[in-house]
Design a protein around this motif. Structure first.
Motif, PDB file in Angstrom:
ATOM      1  N   ASP A 143      -6.493  -6.767   4.073  1.00 52.18           N
ATOM      2  CA  ASP A 143      -5.896  -5.429   4.149  1.00 52.18           C
ATOM      3  C   ASP A 143      -5.975  -4.900   5.577  1.00 52.18           C
ATOM      4  OD1 ASP A 143      -5.047  -2.842   3.662  1.00 52.18           O
ATOM      5  OD2 ASP A 143      -6.793  -2.276   2.453  1.00 52.18           O
ATOM      6  N   SER A 162       0.826  -1.200   0.000  1.00 47.05           N
ATOM      7  CA  SER A 162       0.000   0.000   0.000  1.00 47.05           C
ATOM      8  C   SER A 162       0.862   1.253   0.000  1.00 47.05           C
ATOM      9  CB  SER A 162      -0.903   0.013   1.233  1.00 47.05           C
ATOM     10  OG  SER A 162      -1.453   1.299   1.382  1.00 47.05           O
ATOM     11  N   GLY A 206      -2.880  -4.220   8.985  1.00 42.83           N
ATOM     12  CA  GLY A 206      -2.164  -4.847  10.104  1.00 42.83           C
ATOM     13  C   GLY A 206      -1.373  -6.091   9.748  1.00 42.83           C
ATOM     14  N   VAL A 207      -1.090  -6.277   8.462  1.00 40.62           N
ATOM     15  CA  VAL A 207      -0.319  -7.466   8.063  1.00 40.62           C
ATOM     16  C   VAL A 207       1.175  -7.175   8.225  1.00 40.62           C
ATOM     17  CG1 VAL A 207       0.223  -9.059   6.180  1.00 40.62           C
ATOM     18  CG2 VAL A 207      -2.101  -8.126   6.394  1.00 40.62           C
ATOM     19  N   HIS A 228      -8.321   0.769  -4.107  1.00 43.50           N
ATOM     20  CA  HIS A 228      -9.248   0.545  -2.986  1.00 43.50           C
ATOM     21  C   HIS A 228      -9.972   1.856  -2.705  1.00 43.50           C
ATOM     22  CE1 HIS A 228      -9.575  -0.626   1.595  1.00 43.50           C
ATOM     23  NE2 HIS A 228     -10.754  -0.590   0.991  1.00 43.50           N
ATOM     24  N   GLY A 241      -3.259   3.693   8.152  1.00 38.86           N
ATOM     25  CA  GLY A 241      -2.288   2.612   8.174  1.00 38.86           C
ATOM     26  C   GLY A 241      -1.767   2.419   9.589  1.00 38.86           C
ATOM     27  N   GLY A 242      -1.001   1.362   9.772  1.00 38.34           N
ATOM     28  CA  GLY A 242      -0.313   1.153  11.044  1.00 38.34           C
ATOM     29  C   GLY A 242      -1.184   0.690  12.196  1.00 38.34           C
ATOM     30  N   GLN A 243      -2.382   0.174  11.921  1.00 38.83           N
ATOM     31  CA  GLN A 243      -3.246  -0.319  13.006  1.00 38.83           C
ATOM     32  C   GLN A 243      -2.992  -1.807  13.239  1.00 38.83           C
ATOM     33  OE1 GLN A 243      -7.436   1.428  12.920  1.00 38.83           O
ATOM     34  NE2 GLN A 243      -6.891   1.595  10.760  1.00 38.83           N
ATOM     35  N   LEU A 249      -0.028   4.032   0.842  1.00 43.47           N
ATOM     36  CA  LEU A 249      -0.432   4.927   1.937  1.00 43.47           C
ATOM     37  C   LEU A 249       0.718   5.178   2.915  1.00 43.47           C
ATOM     38  CD1 LEU A 249      -2.905   6.402   3.174  1.00 43.47           C
ATOM     39  CD2 LEU A 249      -3.359   4.329   4.483  1.00 43.47           C
ATOM     40  N   PRO A 263     -11.134   0.777   8.283  1.00 41.09           N
ATOM     41  CA  PRO A 263     -10.429   1.539   7.262  1.00 41.09           C
ATOM     42  C   PRO A 263     -10.266   3.013   7.635  1.00 41.09           C
ATOM     43  CG  PRO A 263     -12.663   1.037   6.545  1.00 41.09           C
ATOM     44  CD  PRO A 263     -12.434   0.277   7.817  1.00 41.09           C
ATOM     45  N   GLY A 264      -9.207   3.596   7.118  1.00 40.96           N
ATOM     46  CA  GLY A 264      -8.964   5.023   7.338  1.00 40.96           C
ATOM     47  C   GLY A 264      -7.503   5.347   7.593  1.00 40.96           C
ATOM     48  N   ASP A 279      -4.857   3.474  -1.892  1.00 41.76           N
ATOM     49  CA  ASP A 279      -5.929   3.755  -0.928  1.00 41.76           C
ATOM     50  C   ASP A 279      -6.507   5.141  -1.162  1.00 41.76           C
ATOM     51  OD1 ASP A 279      -6.118   1.447   0.849  1.00 41.76           O
ATOM     52  OD2 ASP A 279      -4.034   1.902   1.347  1.00 41.76           O
ATOM     53  N   VAL A 291      -2.288  -7.242   1.306  1.00 40.50           N
ATOM     54  CA  VAL A 291      -1.911  -5.823   1.284  1.00 40.50           C
ATOM     55  C   VAL A 291      -1.029  -5.562   2.506  1.00 40.50           C
ATOM     56  CG1 VAL A 291      -2.773  -3.444   1.407  1.00 40.50           C
ATOM     57  CG2 VAL A 291      -4.092  -5.194   0.185  1.00 40.50           C
ATOM     58  N   ALA A 292       0.029  -4.789   2.313  1.00 35.44           N
ATOM     59  CA  ALA A 292       0.855  -4.406   3.466  1.00 35.44           C
ATOM     60  C   ALA A 292       1.375  -2.996   3.242  1.00 35.44           C
ATOM     61  CB  ALA A 292       2.008  -5.380   3.645  1.00 35.44           C
ATOM     62  N   GLY A 293       1.134  -2.133   4.214  1.00 34.21           N
ATOM     63  CA  GLY A 293       1.586  -0.749   4.116  1.00 34.21           C
ATOM     64  C   GLY A 293       2.788  -0.513   5.005  1.00 34.21           C
ATOM     65  N   SER A 294       2.527  -0.355   6.303  1.00 33.29           N
ATOM     66  CA  SER A 294       3.636  -0.008   7.214  1.00 33.29           C
ATOM     67  C   SER A 294       4.681  -1.112   7.309  1.00 33.29           C
ATOM     68  CB  SER A 294       3.095   0.372   8.592  1.00 33.29           C
ATOM     69  OG  SER A 294       2.099  -0.507   9.001  1.00 33.29           O
TER      70      SER A 294
HETATM   71  C1  DX5 Z   1      -6.490   1.253   5.615  1.00 32.40           C
HETATM   72  C2  DX5 Z   1      -5.996   0.956   4.233  1.00 32.40           C
HETATM   73  C3  DX5 Z   1      -4.863   0.014   4.177  1.00 32.40           C
HETATM   74  C4  DX5 Z   1      -3.610   0.486   4.861  1.00 32.40           C
HETATM   75  C5  DX5 Z   1      -2.897  -0.693   5.404  1.00 32.40           C
HETATM   76  O1  DX5 Z   1      -7.698   1.903   5.559  1.00 32.40           O
HETATM   77  O2  DX5 Z   1      -7.037   0.405   3.458  1.00 32.40           O
HETATM   78  O3  DX5 Z   1      -4.565  -0.363   2.838  1.00 32.40           O
HETATM   79  O4  DX5 Z   1      -2.732   1.181   4.020  1.00 32.40           O
HETATM   80  O5  DX5 Z   1      -1.832  -0.257   6.165  1.00 32.40           O
HETATM   81  P1  DX5 Z   1      -1.100  -1.220   7.183  1.00 32.40           P
HETATM   82  O6  DX5 Z   1      -0.530  -2.360   6.397  1.00 32.40           O
HETATM   83  O7  DX5 Z   1      -0.055  -0.347   7.783  1.00 32.40           O
HETATM   84  O8  DX5 Z   1      -2.115  -1.686   8.174  1.00 32.40           O
END
Ligand code: DX5
Ligand code: ZN
Length: 220
Positions: free
Chosen positions: A174, A7, A176-177, A65, A143-145, A9, A140-141, A34, A194-197
């Motif tokens: 999507d 992600s 917290g992975v 998304h 990242g990093g949860q 984000l 949703p909203g 996102d 999906v992985a962001g942080s």
């Molecule tokens: C949250 C987004 C996610 C987010 C995931 O609303 O839909 O795609 O970027 O971020 P991590 O992987 O940090 O939880």
């Protein structure tokens, strides 16, 4: 085959194009985009013009998304040469079948997403029409949860429905992975992660290594 969709984000927005190219060359399968509107979710990110700018860069296809109200009004704007999936929220669509058909009319794969409080069973009658179901494993909203473990039960129920109905949509997760929970998530039946942080880790700043690590664990 399992797919990783990092992600953007969690990327550095001042160099979005570079970050998108970096994770693409590191082995990402898709780019998770996102889109947040400040209404459906309490945060605002970016819109179609950012996506169109990224089209000039050397990246993998987009997994868009949409966390927005009235997605029908904007779907066409997110159709680009690189858009592979457009995913809308069940909770944001009054006429979900119409919205899914609208996405497909552009030759784009259509997905539906559900929040942690929405049951997979509510999707029963739309499943035959979608290419992907995205299970949100955080609200949703942002990242990093923290990953909500109950999401794994939803994945298993969704997988059972897919078998029972003899369908072949992809299952995506999507939120917290990370490298500690991704093998359990894959074992539950997820196809796209999906992985962001976890990819743009602030501590290590080694994005390429993080993409490779996650891919290695996922495809063991
Ligand atoms: C949250 C987004 C996610 C987010 C995931 O609303 O839909 O795609 O970027 O971020 P991590 O992987 O940090 O939880
Ligand atoms: Zn997302």
């Amino acid at each position: 085959m399992k797919f990783l969709s990092p992600s953007l984000l969690a990327a550095d927005f001042s160099k979005l194009g570079d970050e998108a190219e970096l994770i693409s060359s590191a082995g990402a399968d898709l780019l998770h985009i996102d889109v947040m509107d400040g209404h459906f979710v309490p945060n605002i990110t970016f819109g179609p013009s950012v996506l169109k700018s990224l089209n000039n860069r050397n990246t993998v296809p987009y997994d868009v998304h949409l966390m927005i109200e009235n997605p029908d009004l904007y779907i066409e704007d997110f159709v680009t040469d690189k858009t592979e999936y457009i995913v809308v929220h069940q909770e944001a669509c009054r006429h979900l079948h119409r919205t899914i058909s609208h996405i497909k009319s552009f030759g784009i794969k259509a997905g539906v997403s559900i929040n942690p409080a929405t049951s997979v069973e509510t999707l029963y009658d739309i499943l035959p029409f979608v290419d992907l179901v995205l299970i949100m494993s955080v609200n949703p909203g942002f990242g990093g949860q923290k990953f909500i473990p109950h999401s794994l039960k939803k994945i298993e129920r969704l997988k059972a429905l897919r078998e029972e109905m003899n369908l072949d949509f992809q299952i995506e997760i999507d939120g917290g992975v990370n490298e500690d929970n991704v093998s359990e998530i894959i074992a539950s039946g997820v196809d796209i992660v999906v992985a962001g942080s976890a990819v743009f880790k602030k501590e290590t700043k080694n994005t390429v290594l993080q993409v490779q690590n996650l891919k290695r664990i996922m495809n063991l």
